[in-house]
Each structure stands twice: as structure tokens, then as C-alpha cells.
Design a protein around this motif. Structure first.
Motif, PDB file in Angstrom:
ATOM      1  N   ILE A 408      12.210  -7.084  -5.912  1.00 24.69           N
ATOM      2  CA  ILE A 408      11.386  -8.082  -5.234  1.00 24.69           C
ATOM      3  C   ILE A 408       9.905  -7.726  -5.297  1.00 24.69           C
ATOM      4  O   ILE A 408       9.037  -8.604  -5.285  1.00 24.69           O
ATOM      5  CB  ILE A 408      11.867  -8.245  -3.770  1.00 24.69           C
ATOM      6  CG1 ILE A 408      11.300  -9.534  -3.175  1.00 24.69           C
ATOM      7  CG2 ILE A 408      11.510  -7.028  -2.933  1.00 24.69           C
ATOM      8  CD1 ILE A 408      11.905  -9.867  -1.835  1.00 24.69           C
ATOM      9  N   ASP A 409       9.588  -6.440  -5.389  1.00 27.43           N
ATOM     10  CA  ASP A 409       8.177  -6.049  -5.473  1.00 27.43           C
ATOM     11  C   ASP A 409       7.558  -6.469  -6.799  1.00 27.43           C
ATOM     12  O   ASP A 409       6.403  -6.913  -6.858  1.00 27.43           O
ATOM     13  CB  ASP A 409       8.054  -4.533  -5.281  1.00 27.43           C
ATOM     14  CG  ASP A 409       8.808  -3.757  -6.351  1.00 27.43           C
ATOM     15  OD1 ASP A 409      10.035  -3.950  -6.455  1.00 27.43           O
ATOM     16  OD2 ASP A 409       8.180  -2.977  -7.087  1.00 27.43           O
ATOM     17  N   LEU A 410       8.305  -6.326  -7.893  1.00 26.77           N
ATOM     18  CA  LEU A 410       7.791  -6.746  -9.197  1.00 26.77           C
ATOM     19  C   LEU A 410       7.508  -8.245  -9.221  1.00 26.77           C
ATOM     20  O   LEU A 410       6.455  -8.690  -9.698  1.00 26.77           O
ATOM     21  CB  LEU A 410       8.804  -6.378 -10.285  1.00 26.77           C
ATOM     22  CG  LEU A 410       8.533  -6.967 -11.669  1.00 26.77           C
ATOM     23  CD1 LEU A 410       7.311  -6.336 -12.295  1.00 26.77           C
ATOM     24  CD2 LEU A 410       9.750  -6.802 -12.577  1.00 26.77           C
ATOM     25  N   LEU A 411       8.430  -9.047  -8.696  1.00 28.86           N
ATOM     26  CA  LEU A 411       8.255 -10.500  -8.707  1.00 28.86           C
ATOM     27  C   LEU A 411       7.094 -10.924  -7.819  1.00 28.86           C
ATOM     28  O   LEU A 411       6.354 -11.854  -8.157  1.00 28.86           O
ATOM     29  CB  LEU A 411       9.553 -11.172  -8.263  1.00 28.86           C
ATOM     30  CG  LEU A 411      10.776 -10.887  -9.148  1.00 28.86           C
ATOM     31  CD1 LEU A 411      12.015 -11.529  -8.555  1.00 28.86           C
ATOM     32  CD2 LEU A 411      10.543 -11.384 -10.565  1.00 28.86           C
ATOM     33  N   ILE A 422       2.956  -7.201   1.237  1.00 31.00           N
ATOM     34  CA  ILE A 422       2.402  -6.353   2.289  1.00 31.00           C
ATOM     35  C   ILE A 422       3.097  -6.625   3.613  1.00 31.00           C
ATOM     36  O   ILE A 422       3.458  -5.701   4.356  1.00 31.00           O
ATOM     37  CB  ILE A 422       0.887  -6.585   2.409  1.00 31.00           C
ATOM     38  CG1 ILE A 422       0.175  -6.082   1.148  1.00 31.00           C
ATOM     39  CG2 ILE A 422       0.320  -5.891   3.637  1.00 31.00           C
ATOM     40  CD1 ILE A 422      -1.288  -6.433   1.099  1.00 31.00           C
ATOM     41  N   ARG A 423       3.325  -7.900   3.917  1.00 36.41           N
ATOM     42  CA  ARG A 423       4.000  -8.242   5.169  1.00 36.41           C
ATOM     43  C   ARG A 423       5.439  -7.748   5.172  1.00 36.41           C
ATOM     44  O   ARG A 423       5.937  -7.255   6.194  1.00 36.41           O
ATOM     45  CB  ARG A 423       3.961  -9.764   5.353  1.00 36.41           C
ATOM     46  CG  ARG A 423       4.611 -10.237   6.637  1.00 36.41           C
ATOM     47  CD  ARG A 423       4.727 -11.742   6.676  1.00 36.41           C
ATOM     48  NE  ARG A 423       5.565 -12.174   7.779  1.00 36.41           N
ATOM     49  CZ  ARG A 423       6.112 -13.370   7.870  1.00 36.41           C
ATOM     50  NH1 ARG A 423       5.905 -14.256   6.927  1.00 36.41           N
ATOM     51  NH2 ARG A 423       6.875 -13.693   8.902  1.00 36.41           N
ATOM     52  N   LEU A 424       6.132  -7.854   4.034  1.00 35.42           N
ATOM     53  CA  LEU A 424       7.512  -7.379   3.959  1.00 35.42           C
ATOM     54  C   LEU A 424       7.579  -5.873   4.192  1.00 35.42           C
ATOM     55  O   LEU A 424       8.472  -5.375   4.880  1.00 35.42           O
ATOM     56  CB  LEU A 424       8.095  -7.740   2.593  1.00 35.42           C
ATOM     57  CG  LEU A 424       9.549  -7.344   2.340  1.00 35.42           C
ATOM     58  CD1 LEU A 424      10.346  -8.519   1.824  1.00 35.42           C
ATOM     59  CD2 LEU A 424       9.611  -6.206   1.315  1.00 35.42           C
ATOM     60  N   TRP A 428       9.565  -4.374   7.518  1.00 29.45           N
ATOM     61  CA  TRP A 428      10.860  -3.766   7.215  1.00 29.45           C
ATOM     62  C   TRP A 428      10.802  -2.260   7.035  1.00 29.45           C
ATOM     63  O   TRP A 428      11.840  -1.627   6.871  1.00 29.45           O
ATOM     64  CB  TRP A 428      11.452  -4.392   5.956  1.00 29.45           C
ATOM     65  CG  TRP A 428      11.942  -5.790   6.181  1.00 29.45           C
ATOM     66  CD1 TRP A 428      11.827  -6.536   7.314  1.00 29.45           C
ATOM     67  CD2 TRP A 428      12.630  -6.611   5.232  1.00 29.45           C
ATOM     68  NE1 TRP A 428      12.382  -7.768   7.142  1.00 29.45           N
ATOM     69  CE2 TRP A 428      12.880  -7.840   5.875  1.00 29.45           C
ATOM     70  CE3 TRP A 428      13.030  -6.435   3.919  1.00 29.45           C
ATOM     71  CZ2 TRP A 428      13.547  -8.886   5.231  1.00 29.45           C
ATOM     72  CZ3 TRP A 428      13.689  -7.468   3.280  1.00 29.45           C
ATOM     73  CH2 TRP A 428      13.947  -8.681   3.930  1.00 29.45           C
ATOM     74  N   GLU A 429       9.628  -1.685   7.055  1.00 27.56           N
ATOM     75  CA  GLU A 429       9.520  -0.238   6.852  1.00 27.56           C
ATOM     76  C   GLU A 429      10.198   0.536   7.969  1.00 27.56           C
ATOM     77  O   GLU A 429      10.819   1.591   7.737  1.00 27.56           O
ATOM     78  CB  GLU A 429       8.040   0.144   6.731  1.00 27.56           C
ATOM     79  CG  GLU A 429       7.735   1.630   6.865  1.00 27.56           C
ATOM     80  CD  GLU A 429       8.368   2.478   5.774  1.00 27.56           C
ATOM     81  OE1 GLU A 429       8.449   3.698   5.960  1.00 27.56           O
ATOM     82  OE2 GLU A 429       8.773   1.914   4.735  1.00 27.56           O
ATOM     83  N   VAL A 444       3.229  -1.335  -3.174  1.00 24.47           N
ATOM     84  CA  VAL A 444       2.479  -1.786  -1.998  1.00 24.47           C
ATOM     85  C   VAL A 444       0.999  -1.405  -2.095  1.00 24.47           C
ATOM     86  O   VAL A 444       0.132  -2.252  -1.839  1.00 24.47           O
ATOM     87  CB  VAL A 444       3.138  -1.247  -0.716  1.00 24.47           C
ATOM     88  CG1 VAL A 444       2.278  -1.551   0.503  1.00 24.47           C
ATOM     89  CG2 VAL A 444       4.520  -1.867  -0.540  1.00 24.47           C
ATOM     90  N   PRO A 445       0.624  -0.161  -2.443  1.00 28.85           N
ATOM     91  CA  PRO A 445      -0.815   0.109  -2.622  1.00 28.85           C
ATOM     92  C   PRO A 445      -1.439  -0.718  -3.741  1.00 28.85           C
ATOM     93  O   PRO A 445      -2.611  -1.092  -3.659  1.00 28.85           O
ATOM     94  CB  PRO A 445      -0.864   1.611  -2.938  1.00 28.85           C
ATOM     95  CG  PRO A 445       0.500   1.985  -3.343  1.00 28.85           C
ATOM     96  CD  PRO A 445       1.416   1.074  -2.586  1.00 28.85           C
TER      97      PRO A 445
END
Length: 700
Positions: A408-411, A422-424, A428-429, A444-445
Motif C-alpha cells: 500500500i505504501d508503493l501505491l 502519513i495519516r495511515l 496504525w503505528e 513514510v519519510p
């Protein structure tokens, strides 16, 4: 006789009389402030309230100057009604006053007091004129001089009505604001934006790749081919997951249905079910797969064009033959069959519908969604693929059978949805520990860095985003030092001599990392390396790598803490991560899989089924063909990587036959081992060459 009875009995007579009356001169209120009367006639079937009836009586009393002489007989009846109204008003003065005040308080503002006083004064003057007209019956004639004045008042009343309506709306807003302040209630008067929507909220329009392609290339380029085929298209059901094509067969009952199992905790749990005919088709499909002949699957699809597993397996075969268009078409057809069988209460967008991956009937839907998402990402539609990724995650969020979090981060980065990523991570962290995954630790960075480059940010916000990106990327390099060198090699960048000579990012880190972490790193580098090739990103990464080396030399406590956590964590890999790596088709990640995963057969229609799967129906057992079949054919089947003699001979003979079966298996194993050795020792003798053969000669 009461007022209600009098009104009901004489309604027809009054309506017959009022047909002869001229149009009303304007809304005239009763002297006691009962409000305005706007309707000219009252239906006989409706039952008016006492207030409306008294207003009607007042209206008839003020309009007597426009009556003809033939209506003189009803004058006495109207006087009796007026007397009854006055008596009723005097009997309940307090109740009526309170109700009227409440009505005015809700609809008018305090600035209308002056208008009410002026209207009451006009009503008193009209009552005096009416009393004078009653004393002089000869003067009951139609006065043409009063008509312009009455029309002027009517126009004025319309303007006052519009002004009053606007003031009433403002007064309602002020009343709602007063209600909200003490009690803390908030009325939602605007649509949801990106910050207030649930994280896994799916929008229907974003499930269509044409919506994204129109933004890139325009509607004319995207819909040009479809407009030419509209006349000859076949009618299909309207769906959200995919757009039916004109050459697809017309939809019929496929034998797949969806049932609602239970509703708990605000979520609805569904499952797909197979009919008896579909189960028979499923058994034929398993036989076709075991035959290792794709033509058998094609023959099954010719008879059952909507069989899901056949479509998925044939899509993999087409993809291996590099026929991407046909492979994608088969996956879309499978999604169309699934959506046609949806339960009416099943929702794609709410995020409250659940499907259990452990049930065999539901797995094909997950796999079809995942493969369609991969095709969309390759097609250049990352925003649409992101919606499908959120949908896969929302169907079974507790188990996440296909590990949507690893992609999901790549997309999100490719779709430039930096705020979503960033919100996810922030939400969820805490309960998912997303920072322990290398893809989130580095993506994320990068999202913070890209977000800081936007033009609509102030200088203060831009500085905060850059500082947050700097902090997170340095932490990621310290926690996962084995990511840097494979990432630079994949991007074709030569590292600095200071980095190469330092042990922190050296080759020793690659060898000491656990196997589970090695798989996650290989998956991240093989999938996300394209996002780090930009020159600006490499410059920013180089600055932070040098800062990390200074922190390592300064004995930063985070360095030792991260090394200890790496040895403790990443011991066992969940089965869903193995399943995700197999479906990803990334060679670097597949090469890191352990032998216990690669040794077992992996089928495209059900890769690595869960160990605690729920099977609702089983395939009937077949006769053992291993012992009765040809030994040579059995030998060639043993050359396949997924061959298992115990699986071939699972139907064992009970009693004395079990010993015979065991001896036969041992004999077959010895025979196969001898044949393998014989084939391994075969050496082909080179053909003899003549001593005086010319260089350009040919073999006989």
C-alpha cells in the motif's frame, strides 16, 4: 353546536359561495396576532385547526365589501360564527397565546416586533371600517378606488414574506448554534473531506481506471474506441469493479451466490457459496490441473464460461506466455462474475463488509482483486490500484491474508497520496508497529519529503515536514542498515568511499541479518527502487547517510538498541507474507524463500492455502492410479517438482493389502533411483573426425 361540527356541515355550501367571490385583497390577520392567512379556499375533506378556522372567519369578515347583494343571506351565519370564535378565544386565552408565541419564536426574529405592531394597527383600522360598513348596509358596494391600494399591499406583503423567510433561516441557524454550545452537539453540514473519511474508505469512481486515465490523456482518447462499439455492444449488468466488454458472453447464473452469515460489532460477515453444479465443475477443474494440459482448462471454460478458478489459472498461463492483454481480460471477467453474485447488503465502500479468507469459496475473490490490482499498477493507474488495495485490506483486516500493507505504501507514493500514507502511519503505528516493516520505515519519510515540496505550504510547515522526514529516514537507516547497499546497487549508484569503508553498511550486515528480515528487505528493494532514482532524492539520502555515520561513530544508543531488536525479532515469517512474496513475482524476494515453501506445489488459483482453512465440500476420492499405471509414465511424473508418491497413493489398502502396498512403493522408489543414476551416467560419444578433413567440409 361546536366549531368543528359547524365547519364540517357547511363546508360544501361555503365552497359554493366562495367561487363567486373576487380574488382576496391580501393577507389580513386577526387582531389578536394569529398570523397570516394565504390560502383562498379550504378543502372540505381536511379538518382545520381552530386557529385556521378563526383566520378564515376573519378573512370573510374583512372581505364583505366585495360581496354581491345575493350573499346577504349568509351575513347572519357569519356573525354567529364570529361570536362562537370570540367565545372560544376568551375561554382559552393563555393556551393559545403560548402556542402562538412559540411558533413566532421559531420562525421570526426579534426585529419583526415593529412589523407586528404596525400590522396590528392596520388590523384595528380595518375592523373600525368593517363596523361602519355593517351599520350602513347600503354602502356595501364594490369600491374600485380601493383596488390599487389593495394590490399595493399584496405586493408589499410578498416582499415582507421573502424577507421574513430569510430572517427565519438566520434565526434557525442561531437557534442551532445555541443548542450546540451547552450540550456539545455538532450538526454536520458539509461533506467528508480526506481528513475525516475512514482510512479504508473506498470511492466508487476511483475503482474505474478510466477515471484516472481521463485525467492523464483526456476523455476523447480514452473513450474513442468505446464510442465506435456502442452500437454493437451486448447488454451487461452495471458493475463497479470492472467494465464489461462487448465481446464477453451474456451473463447467466454461474452457480455462485453470497450469503450473510452474521452481523456483530457493526460489521457484516458474508461468504460465497457454490451450487451443486458448480461443485461438479470445480472437480473437473481439479482433474484438468492434474493433467498438466492447458487445453483441458480451455475445454472446461467452453462449457462453463464463468468458472472462476479456470479463469484465474488460465490467466497465469497467458501471463507466462507474455499475453498480458488476455491475462488481464480473464481477471476482469472473474471480477464481473463475482460482483454479479453480490448480496444486496454487501458494500464495497463502507469498509464494514467482511469475507473470511479461510473459507475456500472466498479465496478466489481475494486473488482476483489482487491480480487486478497488479495489472492496474503495471498499466499506469496507481490511484485505482490504491483503492483496490484498500478494499483487499478491508475485507479481512484481522488476518490480512494477502499482506496488503506490504504494497500500500508503493501505491500511495506513486499516486501522490502523501497525506493518506502519513495519516495511515500515524493512526496504525500504535497497534500494528508499522515501523518494524522496512517498506513503511523508508516510505513514510519519503512521503514527508515529497509533501514538503508542495507549493501551497507555508515556510514554517515546509520546515516542519523536512525535519520530520530527516528524523524518520535516519531512524530507518539505523534500524535497517542492510537496505542501503542493495538499494544503491539497484539504482545504479556508486556509494561514497566513506560509506564503503564503514562497517555499519558493509557486507557483514547483509550476512548477519535474519532470514525473515532478508525477505522483507529484498521485497522492498525489488519493488520500490524506482521511487529512489531521482537525483534530488539521492542527494537528500546521501546527506542523511553521512549524518547516520556520525551518530554511529558517536556511539548513539539507538544503534545498539536497534541491533539487539533485530536479533530478537524476525524469527518466524507468517504464512501470509510467504503468500504475498509468491504473488509478487519479484525474483529477488522469491529467491529468499525457504525450502519448505518452495518444495511444495504452488497453484495460481490457491497459493499456500491457510492451515486452518474451512472446507465446506470435498472432492470425492479417486482410485489409486500409481500402482496400476505404467511405470514409465510414473517415472516421468516423478521428474515434476511437485511430485509426491505418498500423495499419489493416498488411498491405501486396509489390512493385509497395506503391507503389499508398502513393498510396492519401496520397489518403485528403488527403480526410479536406479533410472536417475543411469540417466546421470550416460555420456554421448563424440563422432569421429577424419584425419584429412577439410575445414569447410560437411558431415556425411
Amino acid at each position: 353546536m361546536s366549531i368543528w361540527t359547524q365547519r364540517t356541515m357547511d363546508a360544501a355550501e361555503v365552497n359554493a359561495v366562495t367561487l363567486k367571490l373576487p380574488s382576496p385583497s391580501g393577507p389580513i390577520a386577526h387582531g389578536r396576532g394569529l398570523g397570516r392567512r394565504r390560502n383562498n379556499s379550504t378543502s372540505a375533506t381536511s379538518q382545520p385547526s381552530p386557529q385556521n378556522f378563526m383566520l378564515w372567519a376573519c378573512w370573510t369578515r374583512t372581505q364583505r365589501q366585495g360581496w354581491t347583494a345575493s350573499f346577504t343571506g349568509h351575513q347572519q351565519w357569519l356573525s354567529e360564527i364570529d361570536i362562537e370564535n370570540d367565545e372560544a378565544f376568551e375561554e382559552h386565552p393563555t393556551e393559545e397565546s403560548s402556542s402562538v408565541n412559540l411558533l413566532l419564536k421559531d420562525s421570526l426574529t426579534e426585529g419583526d416586533d415593529h412589523n407586528e405592531a404596525t400590522q396590528n394597527a392596520e388590523n384595528e383600522e380595518l375592523e373600525k371600517k368593517n363596523s361602519e360598513l355593517e351599520n350602513n348596509p347600503d354602502s356595501l358596494q364594490t369600491n374600485s378606488i380601493d383596488k390599487p391600494r389593495r394590490k399595493k399591499k399584496k405586493k408589499k406583503s410578498r416582499n415582507n414574506a421573502s424577507d421574513t423567510q430569510g430572517r427565519a433561516t438566520d434565526d434557525i441557524d442561531s437557534i442551532l448554534q445555541e443548542i450546540q454550545e451547552p450540550n456539545g452537539f455538532h450538526f454536520q453540514t458539509r461533506s467528508l473531506n480526506a481528513d475525516t473519511k475512514p482510512l479504508l474508505y473506498v470511492e466508487h469512481r476511483n475503482l474505474n481506471p478510466e477515471t484516472e486515465l481521463k485525467r492523464y490523456f483526456g476523455a476523447r482518447a480514452v473513450l474513442g474506441e468505446q464510442r465506435l462499439r456502442q452500437r454493437h455492444r451486448t447488454l451487461h449488468r452495471s458493475t463497479w469493479l470492472t467494465t464489461p466488454k462487448h465481446d464477453w458472453p451474456r451473463y447467466t447464473k454461474t452457480g455462485i451466490s453470497m450469503q450473510l452469515l452474521e452481523t456483530k460489532g457493526g460489521t457484516q460477515h458474508f461468504t460465497f457459496e457454490h451450487s451443486r453444479d458448480y461443485q461438479q465443475a470445480q472437480f473437473k477443474f481439479l482433474d484438468a490441473v492434474n493433467s498438466m494440459d492447458p487445453n483441458n482448462i480451455l475445454a472446461l471454460l467452453h462449457v462453463n464460461p464463468h468458472h472462476i478458478d479456470s479463469l484465474l489459472q488460465l490467466s497465469d498461463i497467458c501471463q507466462m506466455q507474455e499475453d498480458q492483454e488476455m491475462a488481464r481480460d480473464l481477471i476482469e471477467k472473474a471480477l464481473y462474475c463475482f460482483e454479479s453474485a453480490f448480496h444486496p447488503a454487501f458494500s464495497l465502500t463502507s469498509g464494514n463488509s467482511r469475507l473470511d479468507y479461510r473459507r475456500a469459496e472466498n479465496r478466489s475473490f481475494f486473488l482476483a482483486l489482487y491480480k487486478h490490482m497488479i495489472f492496474l499498477e503495471k498499466r499506469g493507474c496507481p490511484r485505482t490500484a490504491l483503492e483496490f488495495c484498500k478494499l483487499i485490506r478491508s475485507l479481512d483486516p484481522d488476518r490480512d491474508p494477502l499482506c496488503a500493507l506490504l504494497m500500500i505504501d508503493l501505491l500511495a507514493l506513486r499516486a501522490r497520496e502523501y497525506g493518506f500514507l502519513i495519516r495511515l502511519f500515524e493512526e496504525w503505528e500504535f497497534h500494528l508497529n508499522l515501523s518494524q516493516l522496512p517498506n513503511f520505515a523508508f516510505s513514510v519519510p519519503l512521503a514527508y519529503y515529497y509533501h514538503s515540496q508542495r507549493e501551497n505550504l507555508s515556510e514554517n510547515e515546509r520546515t516542519q515536514k523536512l525535519e520530520q522526514a530527516k528524523h524518520l529516514i535516519q531512524k530507518a537507516l539505523i534500524v535497517f542498515p542492510s537496505v542501503l547497499m542493495p538499494l544503491l546497487d539497484k539504482c545504479g549508484v556508486q556509494a561514497d568511499q566513506a560509506v564503503l569503508s564503514h562497517n555499519f553498511f558493509g557486507f557483514e550486515v547483509q550476512t548477519r541479518q535474519p532470514s525473515a528480515l532478508k525477505q522483507l528487505v529484498a521485497l522492498f528493494v525489488g519493488r520500490n527502487w524506482m521511487l529512489w532514482k531521482d537525483a534530488g532524492i539521492m542527494t537528500w539520502l546521501e546527506e542523511n547517510v553521512k549524518e547516520v555515520l556520525r551518530r554511529v561513530d558517536a556511539k548513539d544508543p539507538l544503534v545498539q538498541e536497534s541491533e539487539t531488536k533485530r536479533r530478537i525479532r524476525y524469527q518466524n515469517v507468517p504464512r501470509n507474507i510467504y503468500r504475498h512474496i509468491i504473488l509478487s513475482e519479484i525474483k529477488e524476494a522469491i529467491a529468499t524463500l525457504p525450502p519448505e515453501v518452495t518444495a511444495q506445489p504452488v497453484m495460481g488459483y490457491d497459493p499456500l492455502p491457510p492451515l486452518d482453512g474451512i472446507i465446506t465440500y470435498t472432492r470425492p476420492e479417486r482410485e489409486n492410479q500409481a500402482a496400476d499405471g505404467n511405470t514409465l509414465s510414473l517415472f516421468f511424473r516423478s521428474l515434476l517438482p511437485n511430485f509426491n508418491l505418498q500423495e499419489e497413493g493416498r488411498q491405501q489398502v486396509e489390512g493385509e493389502g497395506a503391507e503389499v502396498q508398502h513393498e510396492l512403493n519401496q520397489g518403485v522408489n528403488r527403480l526410479m533411483a536406479a533410472m536417475r543414476d543411469m540417466l546421470a551416467n550416460i555420456r554421448f560419444q563424440e563422432p569421429p573426425q577424419e584425419e584429412h578433413q577439410d575445414g569447410d567440409g560437411e558431415w556425411d
